[in-house]
Enzyme design. Sequence first.
Site, PDB file in Angstrom:
ATOM      1  N   CYS A 116       0.819  -1.229   0.000  1.00 14.38           N
ATOM      2  CA  CYS A 116       0.000   0.000   0.000  1.00 14.38           C
ATOM      3  C   CYS A 116       0.843   1.265   0.000  1.00 14.38           C
ATOM      4  CB  CYS A 116      -0.946  -0.020   1.187  1.00 14.38           C
ATOM      5  SG  CYS A 116      -2.082  -1.411   1.098  1.00 14.38           S
ATOM      6  N   HIS A 256      -3.631   6.997   2.194  1.00 13.78           N
ATOM      7  CA  HIS A 256      -3.955   5.668   1.677  1.00 13.78           C
ATOM      8  C   HIS A 256      -5.330   5.277   2.219  1.00 13.78           C
ATOM      9  CE1 HIS A 256      -3.928   1.522   0.687  1.00 13.78           C
ATOM     10  NE2 HIS A 256      -3.787   1.124   1.940  1.00 13.78           N
ATOM     11  N   ASN A 286     -10.013  -0.619  -0.705  1.00 10.85           N
ATOM     12  CA  ASN A 286      -8.553  -0.524  -0.687  1.00 10.85           C
ATOM     13  C   ASN A 286      -7.993  -1.116  -1.987  1.00 10.85           C
ATOM     14  OD1 ASN A 286      -5.817  -0.673  -0.214  1.00 10.85           O
ATOM     15  ND2 ASN A 286      -5.997  -1.640   1.808  1.00 10.85           N
TER      16      ASN A 286
HETATM   17  C1  LIG Z   1     -10.119  -5.703   9.114  1.00  8.28           C
HETATM   18  C2  LIG Z   1     -10.732  -4.714  10.085  1.00  8.28           C
HETATM   19  C3  LIG Z   1     -11.722  -3.829   9.366  1.00  8.28           C
HETATM   20  C4  LIG Z   1     -11.483  -5.465  11.165  1.00  8.28           C
HETATM   21  O1  LIG Z   1     -12.033  -4.552  12.073  1.00  8.28           O
HETATM   22  P1  LIG Z   1     -11.856  -4.768  13.630  1.00  8.28           P
HETATM   23  O2  LIG Z   1     -12.600  -3.662  14.297  1.00  8.28           O
HETATM   24  O3  LIG Z   1     -10.393  -4.904  13.915  1.00  8.28           O
HETATM   25  O4  LIG Z   1     -12.630  -6.094  13.851  1.00  8.28           O
HETATM   26  P2  LIG Z   1     -12.097  -7.466  14.461  1.00  8.28           P
HETATM   27  O5  LIG Z   1     -11.128  -8.099  13.524  1.00  8.28           O
HETATM   28  O6  LIG Z   1     -11.624  -7.185  15.859  1.00  8.28           O
HETATM   29  O7  LIG Z   1     -13.430  -8.290  14.494  1.00  8.28           O
HETATM   30  C5  LIG Z   1     -14.525  -7.913  15.317  1.00  8.28           C
HETATM   31  C6  LIG Z   1     -15.646  -8.916  15.118  1.00  8.28           C
HETATM   32  O8  LIG Z   1     -16.241  -8.728  13.803  1.00  8.28           O
HETATM   33  C7  LIG Z   1     -16.252  -9.974  13.113  1.00  8.28           C
HETATM   34  N1  LIG Z   1     -16.068  -9.709  11.693  1.00  8.28           N
HETATM   35  C8  LIG Z   1     -14.904  -9.677  10.991  1.00  8.28           C
HETATM   36  N2  LIG Z   1     -15.144  -9.411   9.697  1.00  8.28           N
HETATM   37  C9  LIG Z   1     -16.480  -9.273   9.590  1.00  8.28           C
HETATM   38  C10 LIG Z   1     -17.331  -8.977   8.501  1.00  8.28           C
HETATM   39  N3  LIG Z   1     -16.863  -8.775   7.262  1.00  8.28           N
HETATM   40  N4  LIG Z   1     -18.649  -8.892   8.744  1.00  8.28           N
HETATM   41  C11 LIG Z   1     -19.160  -9.073   9.962  1.00  8.28           C
HETATM   42  N5  LIG Z   1     -18.400  -9.365  11.032  1.00  8.28           N
HETATM   43  C12 LIG Z   1     -17.074  -9.449  10.845  1.00  8.28           C
HETATM   44  C13 LIG Z   1     -15.101 -10.750  13.700  1.00  8.28           C
HETATM   45  O9  LIG Z   1     -15.280 -12.129  13.502  1.00  8.28           O
HETATM   46  C14 LIG Z   1     -15.183 -10.363  15.162  1.00  8.28           C
HETATM   47  O10 LIG Z   1     -16.206 -11.107  15.758  1.00  8.28           O
HETATM   48  P3  LIG Z   1     -16.051 -11.646  17.272  1.00  8.28           P
HETATM   49  O11 LIG Z   1     -15.917 -10.419  18.104  1.00  8.28           O
HETATM   50  O12 LIG Z   1     -17.308 -12.399  17.473  1.00  8.28           O
HETATM   51  O13 LIG Z   1     -14.810 -12.483  17.261  1.00  8.28           O
HETATM   52  C15 LIG Z   1      -9.653  -3.858  10.741  1.00  8.28           C
HETATM   53  O14 LIG Z   1      -8.894  -4.633  11.614  1.00  8.28           O
HETATM   54  C16 LIG Z   1      -8.733  -3.201   9.778  1.00  8.28           C
HETATM   55  O15 LIG Z   1      -9.131  -2.344   9.016  1.00  8.28           O
HETATM   56  N6  LIG Z   1      -7.426  -3.540   9.832  1.00  8.28           N
HETATM   57  C17 LIG Z   1      -6.423  -2.920   9.025  1.00  8.28           C
HETATM   58  C18 LIG Z   1      -6.627  -3.299   7.606  1.00  8.28           C
HETATM   59  C19 LIG Z   1      -5.637  -2.657   6.739  1.00  8.28           C
HETATM   60  O16 LIG Z   1      -5.411  -1.479   6.848  1.00  8.28           O
HETATM   61  N7  LIG Z   1      -5.073  -3.462   5.856  1.00  8.28           N
HETATM   62  C20 LIG Z   1      -4.269  -3.062   4.801  1.00  8.28           C
HETATM   63  C21 LIG Z   1      -3.034  -2.461   5.253  1.00  8.28           C
HETATM   64  S1  LIG Z   1      -2.828  -1.134   4.278  1.00  8.28           S
END
Ligand SMILES: CC(C)(COP(=O)(O)OP(=O)(O)OC[C@H]1O[C@@H](n2cnc3c(N)ncnc32)[C@H](O)[C@@H]1OP(=O)(O)O)[C@@H](O)C(=O)NCCC(=O)NCCS
Length: 332
Positions: A116, A256, A286
């Site tokens: 990214c 980004h 993204n």
């Molecule tokens: C991926 C991302 C959106 C997840 O959000 P989060 O707030 O961290 O959520 P979590 O991973 O803690 O998951 C929370 C809950 O939602 C659930 N969940 C995950 N994806 C889901 C989806 N698409 N739909 C519904 N629920 C979802 C998980 O299973 C978890 O459930 P639980 O609490 O029962 O275990 C976030 O971590 C993120 O944006 N990370 C960085 C991504 C990024 O920038 N990547 C590229 C680098 S440039």
Amino acid sequence: MAKIRAAITGVQGHVPEYVLTNERLEKIVDTNDEWIVSRTGIKERRILKGEEKGTSHMAEQAILGLLEKTNTKAEEIDLIIVATVTPDFVFPATANVVADMVGAKNAFGYDISAACSGFLYALTTGSQFIETGKHKKVVVVGADKMSSIVNYEDRTTCILFGDGAAAVMLEPTEDEIGVIDSVLKSDGAGQPYLHQKAGGSRRPASAETVAKNEHTLYQEGSTVFKFAVTNMADVSAEIMKRNNLTGDDVAWLVPHQANKRIIDATARRMEVDASKVMLNIQKYGNTTAATIPLCLWDYESQLKKGDNLVLAAFGAGFTWGATYIKWAYDPK
Ligand SMILES: CC(C)(COP(=O)(O)OP(=O)(O)OC[C@H]1O[C@@H](n2cnc3c(N)ncnc32)[C@H](O)[C@@H]1OP(=O)(O)O)[C@@H](O)C(=O)NCCC(=O)NCCS
């Protein structure tokens, strides 16, 4: 003699026609629009369809549009740099493939793999070719077909990514405009948290790796989120301090587009008002190396000569960075 700087003299994006909405994703994995929008800010993303169409197709379309816009002949291009983690082939470089597609017969080219942060790495190195005085027209492309490495059975990642490309033209200027400064960083200790497990030389593709879906993107989202928030904000603050910029001096933050919450945290740390933050994550998701130039393309008509822009990114590697540019032209 005045210092030669690299000015962005044009920008052009290309996104595929097919729109994958949150509602459509609800039918593929156990997710819902409310969760995706509140956790990420994404409403829809574009997906490249069509047999044998790779990242080069989108890069080609972006470059052809850029050449028309900047009134440039393909033969005039000296160098094409393509930032991508989804090259058409492991080798040769997508830049070589694209140069041939657009007829850039006098250009050399290479790819940059910095996920990214790829566009910032490529913009910085591309600028340095201009600054030497030796190269006059450098095309920097950010392009990724993320749908080719996304596992559409993994709801934690498939909601995040989309396909797209955008290209900028760099040309020399002796004015106080263009790419002014960059801070680029990387830390390979971040590798376990965001990577593709198989398909490289360490774990070549096999029936087993395919059965386990190991040729697709793997991410530990919450760990990546924490590093992204801290590092993108830190590096943005660093470039502002180095260049004596306050939040008021910044006309636009060009972040980004990985997660709206990461973008908001960066803007808060920089004390840049939300109205000055470029945002298109809601429509493209993204697109990895393409997010920043796609933002420049979407907002081009609002940019004025002399505007201070801070570009900031964080990605797999880990890689991260910030670039300070003074925009080089008024809306045409
Ligand atoms: C991926 C991302 C959106 C997840 O959000 P989060 O707030 O961290 O959520 P979590 O991973 O803690 O998951 C929370 C809950 O939602 C659930 N969940 C995950 N994806 C889901 C989806 N698409 N739909 C519904 N629920 C979802 C998980 O299973 C978890 O459930 P639980 O609490 O029962 O275990 C976030 O971590 C993120 O944006 N990370 C960085 C991504 C990024 O920038 N990547 C590229 C680098 S440039």
